[in-house]
Design a protein around this motif. Structure first.
Motif, PDB file in Angstrom:
ATOM      1  N   GLY A  21      10.233  -8.284  -0.063  1.00 46.13           N
ATOM      2  CA  GLY A  21      11.105  -8.489  -1.203  1.00 46.13           C
ATOM      3  C   GLY A  21      10.761  -8.285  -2.664  1.00 46.13           C
ATOM      4  O   GLY A  21      11.300  -7.797  -3.532  1.00 46.13           O
ATOM      5  N   ASN A  22       9.309  -8.228  -2.814  1.00 44.39           N
ATOM      6  CA  ASN A  22       8.635  -7.995  -4.290  1.00 44.39           C
ATOM      7  C   ASN A  22       8.040  -6.741  -3.859  1.00 44.39           C
ATOM      8  O   ASN A  22       7.057  -6.410  -3.209  1.00 44.39           O
ATOM      9  N   LYS A  23       8.343  -5.685  -4.860  1.00 36.54           N
ATOM     10  CA  LYS A  23       7.585  -4.642  -4.817  1.00 36.54           C
ATOM     11  C   LYS A  23       6.052  -4.548  -5.133  1.00 36.54           C
ATOM     12  O   LYS A  23       5.515  -3.618  -4.619  1.00 36.54           O
ATOM     13  N   ALA A  24       5.676  -5.636  -5.676  1.00 38.37           N
ATOM     14  CA  ALA A  24       4.285  -5.601  -6.079  1.00 38.37           C
ATOM     15  C   ALA A  24       3.227  -6.106  -4.758  1.00 38.37           C
ATOM     16  O   ALA A  24       2.222  -6.128  -4.884  1.00 38.37           O
ATOM     17  N   THR A  25       4.027  -6.483  -3.894  1.00 39.78           N
ATOM     18  CA  THR A  25       3.337  -7.036  -2.540  1.00 39.78           C
ATOM     19  C   THR A  25       2.312  -6.052  -2.110  1.00 39.78           C
ATOM     20  O   THR A  25       2.743  -4.937  -1.777  1.00 39.78           O
ATOM     21  N   PRO A  26       1.271  -6.411  -1.717  1.00 39.05           N
ATOM     22  CA  PRO A  26       0.194  -5.222  -1.390  1.00 39.05           C
ATOM     23  C   PRO A  26       0.125  -5.175  -0.013  1.00 39.05           C
ATOM     24  O   PRO A  26       0.764  -5.995   0.620  1.00 39.05           O
ATOM     25  N   LEU A  27      -0.032  -3.896   0.476  1.00 40.76           N
ATOM     26  CA  LEU A  27      -0.088  -3.771   1.971  1.00 40.76           C
ATOM     27  C   LEU A  27      -1.435  -4.045   2.722  1.00 40.76           C
ATOM     28  O   LEU A  27      -1.421  -4.320   3.891  1.00 40.76           O
ATOM     29  N   THR A  28      -2.476  -4.505   1.679  1.00 39.11           N
ATOM     30  CA  THR A  28      -3.702  -5.066   2.304  1.00 39.11           C
ATOM     31  C   THR A  28      -3.460  -5.947   3.366  1.00 39.11           C
ATOM     32  O   THR A  28      -2.751  -7.118   3.070  1.00 39.11           O
ATOM     33  N   ASN A  29      -3.934  -6.239   4.418  1.00 45.61           N
ATOM     34  CA  ASN A  29      -3.896  -7.093   5.437  1.00 45.61           C
ATOM     35  C   ASN A  29      -2.472  -7.351   6.137  1.00 45.61           C
ATOM     36  O   ASN A  29      -2.326  -8.340   6.610  1.00 45.61           O
ATOM     37  N   THR A  57      -6.350   5.303   3.852  1.00 47.14           N
ATOM     38  CA  THR A  57      -5.937   3.833   3.932  1.00 47.14           C
ATOM     39  C   THR A  57      -6.416   3.464   5.479  1.00 47.14           C
ATOM     40  O   THR A  57      -5.606   3.823   6.597  1.00 47.14           O
ATOM     41  N   PRO A  58      -7.498   2.832   5.447  1.00 45.57           N
ATOM     42  CA  PRO A  58      -8.057   2.432   6.917  1.00 45.57           C
ATOM     43  C   PRO A  58      -7.356   1.253   7.582  1.00 45.57           C
ATOM     44  O   PRO A  58      -6.619   0.089   6.854  1.00 45.57           O
ATOM     45  N   VAL A  59      -7.106   1.668   8.952  1.00 39.82           N
ATOM     46  CA  VAL A  59      -6.449   0.244   9.703  1.00 39.82           C
ATOM     47  C   VAL A  59      -7.351  -0.041  10.886  1.00 39.82           C
ATOM     48  O   VAL A  59      -8.144   0.741  11.369  1.00 39.82           O
ATOM     49  N   GLN A  60      -7.108  -1.342  11.172  1.00 37.51           N
ATOM     50  CA  GLN A  60      -7.824  -2.042  12.121  1.00 37.51           C
ATOM     51  C   GLN A  60      -6.880  -2.200  13.664  1.00 37.51           C
ATOM     52  O   GLN A  60      -5.852  -2.693  13.353  1.00 37.51           O
ATOM     53  N   ALA A  61      -7.410  -1.693  14.709  1.00 41.35           N
ATOM     54  CA  ALA A  61      -6.483  -1.972  15.816  1.00 41.35           C
ATOM     55  C   ALA A  61      -6.280  -3.540  16.329  1.00 41.35           C
ATOM     56  O   ALA A  61      -6.998  -4.120  16.019  1.00 41.35           O
ATOM     57  N   GLY A  71      -4.627  -1.029   1.486  1.00 40.51           N
ATOM     58  CA  GLY A  71      -3.877   0.056   1.276  1.00 40.51           C
ATOM     59  C   GLY A  71      -4.103   0.810  -0.106  1.00 40.51           C
ATOM     60  O   GLY A  71      -4.588  -0.195  -1.162  1.00 40.51           O
ATOM     61  N   ARG A  72      -4.167   2.014   0.040  1.00 39.46           N
ATOM     62  CA  ARG A  72      -4.445   2.725  -1.073  1.00 39.46           C
ATOM     63  C   ARG A  72      -3.790   4.012  -1.218  1.00 39.46           C
ATOM     64  O   ARG A  72      -3.377   4.548  -0.081  1.00 39.46           O
ATOM     65  N   ARG A  82      -3.457   4.040 -10.220  1.00 39.93           N
ATOM     66  CA  ARG A  82      -3.074   5.255  -9.211  1.00 39.93           C
ATOM     67  C   ARG A  82      -3.493   4.907  -7.857  1.00 39.93           C
ATOM     68  O   ARG A  82      -3.068   5.501  -6.796  1.00 39.93           O
ATOM     69  N   GLU A  83      -4.524   4.248  -7.648  1.00 42.08           N
ATOM     70  CA  GLU A  83      -5.277   4.186  -6.009  1.00 42.08           C
ATOM     71  C   GLU A  83      -4.561   2.959  -5.488  1.00 42.08           C
ATOM     72  O   GLU A  83      -4.504   3.265  -4.218  1.00 42.08           O
ATOM     73  N   GLU A  84      -3.837   2.085  -6.047  1.00 41.26           N
ATOM     74  CA  GLU A  84      -3.426   0.788  -5.342  1.00 41.26           C
ATOM     75  C   GLU A  84      -1.799   1.030  -4.872  1.00 41.26           C
ATOM     76  O   GLU A  84      -0.968   1.263  -6.205  1.00 41.26           O
ATOM     77  N   ILE A  85      -1.682   1.156  -3.873  1.00 39.27           N
ATOM     78  CA  ILE A  85      -0.177   1.355  -3.529  1.00 39.27           C
ATOM     79  C   ILE A  85       0.679   0.619  -4.112  1.00 39.27           C
ATOM     80  O   ILE A  85       2.001   0.953  -4.711  1.00 39.27           O
ATOM     81  N   SER A  86       0.776  -0.528  -4.146  1.00 39.61           N
ATOM     82  CA  SER A  86       1.474  -1.712  -4.594  1.00 39.61           C
ATOM     83  C   SER A  86       1.608  -1.838  -6.207  1.00 39.61           C
ATOM     84  O   SER A  86       2.831  -1.763  -6.373  1.00 39.61           O
ATOM     85  N   VAL A  87       0.688  -1.243  -6.770  1.00 41.28           N
ATOM     86  CA  VAL A  87       0.666  -0.867  -8.283  1.00 41.28           C
ATOM     87  C   VAL A  87       1.652   0.294  -8.638  1.00 41.28           C
ATOM     88  O   VAL A  87       2.477   0.323  -9.472  1.00 41.28           O
ATOM     89  N   GLN A  88       1.428   1.357  -7.750  1.00 41.66           N
ATOM     90  CA  GLN A  88       2.101   2.562  -7.767  1.00 41.66           C
ATOM     91  C   GLN A  88       3.615   2.172  -7.693  1.00 41.66           C
ATOM     92  O   GLN A  88       4.462   2.861  -8.194  1.00 41.66           O
ATOM     93  N   ARG A  89       3.894   1.387  -6.627  1.00 38.42           N
ATOM     94  CA  ARG A  89       5.418   1.231  -6.201  1.00 38.42           C
ATOM     95  C   ARG A  89       5.839   0.436  -7.412  1.00 38.42           C
ATOM     96  O   ARG A  89       7.058   0.734  -7.797  1.00 38.42           O
ATOM     97  N   THR A  90       5.276  -0.593  -7.992  1.00 36.26           N
ATOM     98  CA  THR A  90       5.706  -1.261  -9.259  1.00 36.26           C
ATOM     99  C   THR A  90       5.982  -0.399 -10.409  1.00 36.26           C
ATOM    100  O   THR A  90       7.231  -0.384 -10.924  1.00 36.26           O
ATOM    101  N   ILE A  91       5.228   0.637 -10.721  1.00 34.71           N
ATOM    102  CA  ILE A  91       5.347   1.611 -11.737  1.00 34.71           C
ATOM    103  C   ILE A  91       6.667   2.326 -11.375  1.00 34.71           C
ATOM    104  O   ILE A  91       7.520   2.440 -12.274  1.00 34.71           O
ATOM    105  N   ASP A  92       6.784   2.798 -10.335  1.00 36.19           N
ATOM    106  CA  ASP A  92       7.799   3.830 -10.019  1.00 36.19           C
ATOM    107  C   ASP A  92       9.277   2.798  -9.874  1.00 36.19           C
ATOM    108  O   ASP A  92      10.179   3.468 -10.424  1.00 36.19           O
ATOM    109  N   TYR A  93       9.127   1.678  -9.734  1.00 35.77           N
ATOM    110  CA  TYR A  93      10.437   0.656  -9.483  1.00 35.77           C
ATOM    111  C   TYR A  93      10.811   0.391 -10.851  1.00 35.77           C
ATOM    112  O   TYR A  93      11.850   0.668 -11.412  1.00 35.77           O
ATOM    113  N   ILE A  94       9.762  -0.086 -11.757  1.00 41.98           N
ATOM    114  CA  ILE A  94      10.259  -0.228 -13.180  1.00 41.98           C
ATOM    115  C   ILE A  94      10.659   0.888 -13.876  1.00 41.98           C
ATOM    116  O   ILE A  94      11.752   0.912 -14.478  1.00 41.98           O
ATOM    117  N   SER A  95      10.087   2.028 -13.820  1.00 45.22           N
ATOM    118  CA  SER A  95      10.678   3.157 -14.470  1.00 45.22           C
ATOM    119  C   SER A  95      11.839   3.628 -13.991  1.00 45.22           C
ATOM    120  O   SER A  95      12.838   4.078 -14.786  1.00 45.22           O
TER     121      SER A  95
END
Length: 167
Positions: A21-29, A57-61, A71-72, A82-95
Motif C-alpha cells: 500500500g505504501n510505495k516506500a515499503t522496502p523489499l528487504t526481507n 539483489t540477492p535472495v535466499q531460498a 532490495g537494491r 539511486r541504489e535503494e529500490i523503495s526510495v527510487q519508487r517513492t521518487i518516481d511516484y511523487i514526480s
C-alpha cells in the motif's frame, strides 16, 4: 550461489512491490513466491554483501520461493537514493503524481499570478499528504518557463524516507 534470470527476478519483485500500500515499503526481507530454487544452502553474509556492492539483489531460498536479502537497484553510483529500490519508487511516484495532480487542475487555465500561487498551494498540499513517504518538503521554485511561456515549472525538494537495512 545460484544465478537467476534478472528478468524473472525483476518481474517477481515488481509483482511483490505492487502489493504494498505504501510505495516506500522496502523489499528487504520480503518473500517472493511462485518458484523454487535448486539450492537450500544459505549464502554467507560476506558473499551477499559483495553481491549488493556489485548491483545485485540477492535472495535466499525458502521452501517455496525466496526471501529478498536486500532490495537494491542495479546502479553502481554509490548514491543511496539511486541504489535503494523503495526510495527510487517513492521518487518516481511523487514526480509522476505531482505532475498529474497539477495538470488535472490547472491545464487549460490562463496563467496569472493567482494561478501560480494556487499551483504552489496545491503542490505543497499534495506533498504534505504524502508525508508517510517523504519529509523536509518545500517548493523551491515555481514560475513560467523562460523558453516556453505556456509552461510552468515546479521544483520541489523533499527527502524520501529510507528503510532500515542494517543494524
Amino acid at each position: 550461489i545460484q544465478t537467476l534470470n534478472p528478468t524473472f527476478i525483476a518481474a517477481c519483485t515488481a509483482g511483490r512491490s505492487s502489493s504494498f500500500g505504501n510505495k516506500a515499503t522496502p523489499l528487504t526481507n520480503k518473500d517472493l513466491v511462485g518458484f523454487t530454487l535448486n539450492t537450500r544452502q544459505r549464502s554467507p553474509q560476506l558473499a551477499l554483501e559483495q553481491l549488493i556492492r556489485e548491483g545485485f539483489t540477492p535472495v535466499q531460498a525458502l521452501s517455496a520461493g525466496a526471501s529478498i536479502f536486500r532490495g537494491r537497484t542495479t546502479t553502481l553510483s554509490g548514491d543511496p537514493r539511486r541504489e535503494e529500490i523503495s526510495v527510487q519508487r517513492t521518487i518516481d511516484y511523487i514526480s509522476k503524481n505531482l505532475r498529474r495532480n497539477l495538470e488535472n487542475t490547472f491545464t487549460g487555465e490562463i496563467i496569472t499570478a493567482n494561478l501560480v500561487s494556487d499551483m504552489k498551494l496545491q503542490a505543497e498540499a499534495f506533498l504534505t499528504q504524502n508525508n508517510h513517504m517523504i519529509t523536509n518538503i518545500s517548493i523551491t521554485r515555481i514560475g513560467v518557463d523562460t523558453q516556453e511561456p505556456r509552461q510552468i515549472n515546479v521544483v520541489a525538494q523533499y527527502t524520501p524516507l529510507f528503510p532500515l537495512n542494517n543494524l
